[in-house]
Design a protein around this motif. Structure first.
Motif, PDB file in Angstrom:
ATOM      1  N   THR A 171       1.180   6.535   7.315  1.00  0.00           N
ATOM      2  CA  THR A 171       2.351   7.093   8.236  1.00  0.00           C
ATOM      3  C   THR A 171       2.255   6.570   9.981  1.00  0.00           C
ATOM      4  N   GLU A 172       3.275   6.358  10.432  1.00  0.00           N
ATOM      5  CA  GLU A 172       3.409   5.566  11.904  1.00  0.00           C
ATOM      6  C   GLU A 172       2.821   6.834  12.787  1.00  0.00           C
ATOM      7  N   GLY A 176       1.204  -0.971  -0.296  1.00  0.00           N
ATOM      8  CA  GLY A 176      -0.029   0.102  -0.227  1.00  0.00           C
ATOM      9  C   GLY A 176       0.799   1.456   0.006  1.00  0.00           C
ATOM     10  N   PRO A 177       0.275   2.664  -0.144  1.00  0.00           N
ATOM     11  CA  PRO A 177       0.744   4.055  -0.019  1.00  0.00           C
ATOM     12  C   PRO A 177       1.723   4.084   0.634  1.00  0.00           C
ATOM     13  N   THR A 178       2.273   5.063   0.624  1.00  0.00           N
ATOM     14  CA  THR A 178       3.123   5.360   2.093  1.00  0.00           C
ATOM     15  C   THR A 178       2.792   7.601   2.190  1.00  0.00           C
ATOM     16  N   ALA A 179       2.806   7.964   2.891  1.00  0.00           N
ATOM     17  CA  ALA A 179       2.970   9.106   3.050  1.00  0.00           C
ATOM     18  C   ALA A 179       4.402   9.935   2.179  1.00  0.00           C
ATOM     19  N   LEU A 183       1.582  13.166  23.190  1.00  0.00           N
ATOM     20  CA  LEU A 183       1.981  14.554  22.350  1.00  0.00           C
ATOM     21  C   LEU A 183       1.638  13.973  20.448  1.00  0.00           C
ATOM     22  N   ALA A 184       2.931  13.467  20.316  1.00  0.00           N
ATOM     23  CA  ALA A 184       3.822  13.355  19.361  1.00  0.00           C
ATOM     24  C   ALA A 184       2.498  12.683  18.064  1.00  0.00           C
ATOM     25  N   GLU A 185       1.946  11.475  19.074  1.00  0.00           N
ATOM     26  CA  GLU A 185       1.294  10.833  18.673  1.00  0.00           C
ATOM     27  C   GLU A 185      -0.151  11.288  17.735  1.00  0.00           C
ATOM     28  N   PHE A 186      -0.872  12.234  18.556  1.00  0.00           N
ATOM     29  CA  PHE A 186      -1.897  13.347  18.309  1.00  0.00           C
ATOM     30  C   PHE A 186      -1.468  14.573  17.514  1.00  0.00           C
ATOM     31  N   ARG A 187       0.058  15.141  17.717  1.00  0.00           N
ATOM     32  CA  ARG A 187      -0.320  15.779  16.138  1.00  0.00           C
ATOM     33  C   ARG A 187       0.431  15.423  15.095  1.00  0.00           C
ATOM     34  N   GLY A 188       0.504  13.769  15.072  1.00  0.00           N
ATOM     35  CA  GLY A 188       0.666  12.891  13.714  1.00  0.00           C
ATOM     36  C   GLY A 188      -1.067  13.048  13.074  1.00  0.00           C
ATOM     37  N   ASN A 189      -1.533  12.561  13.631  1.00  0.00           N
ATOM     38  CA  ASN A 189      -2.843  12.751  13.775  1.00  0.00           C
ATOM     39  C   ASN A 189      -3.584  14.148  12.441  1.00  0.00           C
TER      40      ASN A 189
END
Length: 528
Positions: free
Chosen positions: A215-216, A32-35, A225-231
């Motif tokens: 995305t990761e 599948g595609p990646t960012a 916090l990093a994961e929320f930002r990534g969303n």
């Protein structure tokens, strides 16, 4: 008719290509595609684009994110070419503390005018090293009734596993909405799905495959916090959304999926996907990410004095009351309480809403509700998530607070109230009237439902008769969680005529035009 603006400006379209989705053949590997990756040059850049918000007659807020530490500034001009009357507005330092995001407030703008802007990022240690500008535009709000108002609303983006699909051109509904050229977009909650991982491929019912950019940070539920930002960054990978943001100001509110499905304050999770069990901890991190990724200055940095509920004024014709039915609610329950001072709004927010509605002099008072009033939204087998709890009799539980508000609107003779919501993943027009209701001390009003703008479609829910709703129109998916390829995204449009003051609501589906329309007269306490 929609008012005329400048033609779609070239600068923002060029800027939107900075982070273009890769072509389908290039992007689709076996898994599948990646960012798309970002090519870093020696100068700061803003591949996540720009946004504007908090538009007033004389000011506006502009947002961006840098790919490295940078100093932000904004230049404005009445000319798309920036050939004259260019003003420079200083902005903040963009660094790791805010995930390299920031906003600049532009002051001294002319009312009711199209403003073109460009965001400049410079090296903090060498101001001469400046990246390519990123362009945007907005229209300041008017101070007179010479022009009407037109805006769109919807909610629910990248939900239920349906993310950015390069085979379909990404979130292409945002391109359709951008071409409607509205004054602003009311993003009615579930702006991200922090609890909804995105997989590279999802099988569809007809045997075909839905493919997602991945995305990761979207590989699991968000906890850090990093994961929320990534969303929030994930959604901005879409070129359609970035082009839309560059042209259409946003009024953003949140609901549950910015944190976790059906959350309420004080909740402790029994969910094996989460190592962080305290919802209040997750909500604080989600709130900080929300404040960093939307142009809402009162919430920047997750300040404790900031609040999600607010009133946004758009000239003499319109006030928008942005509610927060998530942060101040009580726990989800069967909703049979005969006394419920907390309810879904909390006592302080209810007092604020009563006060602001009473002092509003706008022709129309749109109540932007992140959850519906009369639609039954279950939470498990016995509890309820929204206001209604399925008992058609006198108000109980959270209905008590809404009954108090509706009674107040009637007795204070507050005219022109209209409720807009999303959340339930279908579109509908519901009319509420006391002659059909168990609770009768209120004036008739309308509630219009739209969405999802990019998530799973679901069958429509049932109505609770306490406030006498009648479903004048509904369009919904025949099966749960149909993808945007199987069932179209929905959005709504509101237009207020400058001369008559009449308000027209249109419910739209991507690629299908208007599904339902209703024009309402101004100046009435309630309207059929």
């Amino acid at each position: 008719m929609p008012h005329t603006r400048r033609s779609l400006f070239r600068g923002s379209l060029a800027a939107s290509a900075v982070l273009a989705l890769p072509s389908a053949p290039a992007a689709l590997a076996a898994t599948g595609p990646t960012a798309p990756s970002f090519a870093r040059s020696g100068r700061p850049s803003a591949p996540w684009g720009v946004q504007s918000g908090e538009i007033t007659p004389f000011s506006a807020c502009v947002w961006t994110r840098s790919d490295r530490p940078a100093r932000m500034s904004v230049e404005t001009s009445p000319s798309e070419s920036f050939r004259y009357a260019v003003r420079r507005h200083p902005g903040p330092y963009l660094g790791p503390a805010t995930d390299f995001t920031g906003t600049a407030t532009l002051h001294g703008l002319p009312p009711g005018q199209q403003i073109h802007y460009r965001v400049l990022l410079s090296d903090p240690e060498d101001p001469r090293r400046t990246g390519e500008p990123v362009y945007g535009t907005f229209r300041t709000t008017p101070v007179t009734r010479r022009s009407g108002v037109r805006f769109l609303w919807s909610g629910d983006l990248a939900g239920q596993g349906w993310g950015i699909n390069p085979d379909r051109g990404g979130f292409r509904v945002f391109d359709e909405m951008r071409r409607r050229n509205p004054d602003f977009f009311l993003f009615s909650g579930d702006t991200v799905y922090a609890d909804g991982p995105i997989q590279a491929t999802v099988p569809l019912r007809d045997g075909s495959i839905w493919r997602n950019i991945t995305t990761e940070e979207k590989a699991k539920v968000a906890e850090t916090l990093a994961e929320f930002r990534g969303n929030f960054r994930y959604n901005l990978l879409d070129r359609n959304l970035r082009a839309f943001n560059a042209q259409v100001p946003v009024i953003a509110q949140w609901d549950d999926h910015e944190v976790r499905n059906n959350w309420y304050p004080g909740q402790l999770l029994d969910d094996p996907r989460y190592t962080v069990k305290e919802v209040d901890v997750l909500a604080a991190r989600a709130g900080q990410a929300f404040s960093e990724y939307f142009p809402v200055t009162d919430l920047r940095g997750g300040r404790t004095e900031g609040r999600m509920y607010r009133v946004v004024r758009h000239g003499p014709l319109l006030d928008v009351f942005v509610l927060d039915m998530r942060t101040h609610r009580n726990a989800n329950s069967p909703g049979r309480q005969t006394v419920d001072p907390v309810g879904i709004l909390g006592a302080e927010q209810l007092a604020w809403l009563r006060r602001e509605l009473a002092r509003s002099r706008a022709t129309w008072k749109v109540i932007a509700s992140d959850m519906p009033l009369g639609i039954v939204v279950p939470d498990g087998a016995t509890d309820f998530e929204a206001v209604a709890q399925g008992d058609p009799g006198a108000p109980l539980g959270r209905e008590l607070q809404i009954a108090e508000l509706l009674r107040f609107i009637k007795h204070r003779r507050i005219t022109g109230t209209l409720w807009l919501t999303a959340d339930v993943h279908y579109t509908a027009a519901n009319h509420y009237a006391p002659e059909r209701a168990a609770f009768t001390d209120f004036a008739p009003f309308w509630e219009f439902v739209s969405g999802p703008v990019g998530a799973g479609g679901f069958p429509h829910g049932r109505l609770d008769a306490t406030f006498g709703p009648r479903q004048e129109f509904v369009r919904s998916a025949p099966l749960p969680n149909l993808s945007p390829a199987e069932h179209p995204p929905y959005y709504g449009e509101v237009e207020i005529d400058a001369d008559s003051g009449e308000l027209t609501v249109r419910l739209r589906a991507e690629g299908e035009g208007v599904l339902f329309a209703r024009t309402l007269p101004p100046g009435q306490v309630g309207s059929h």
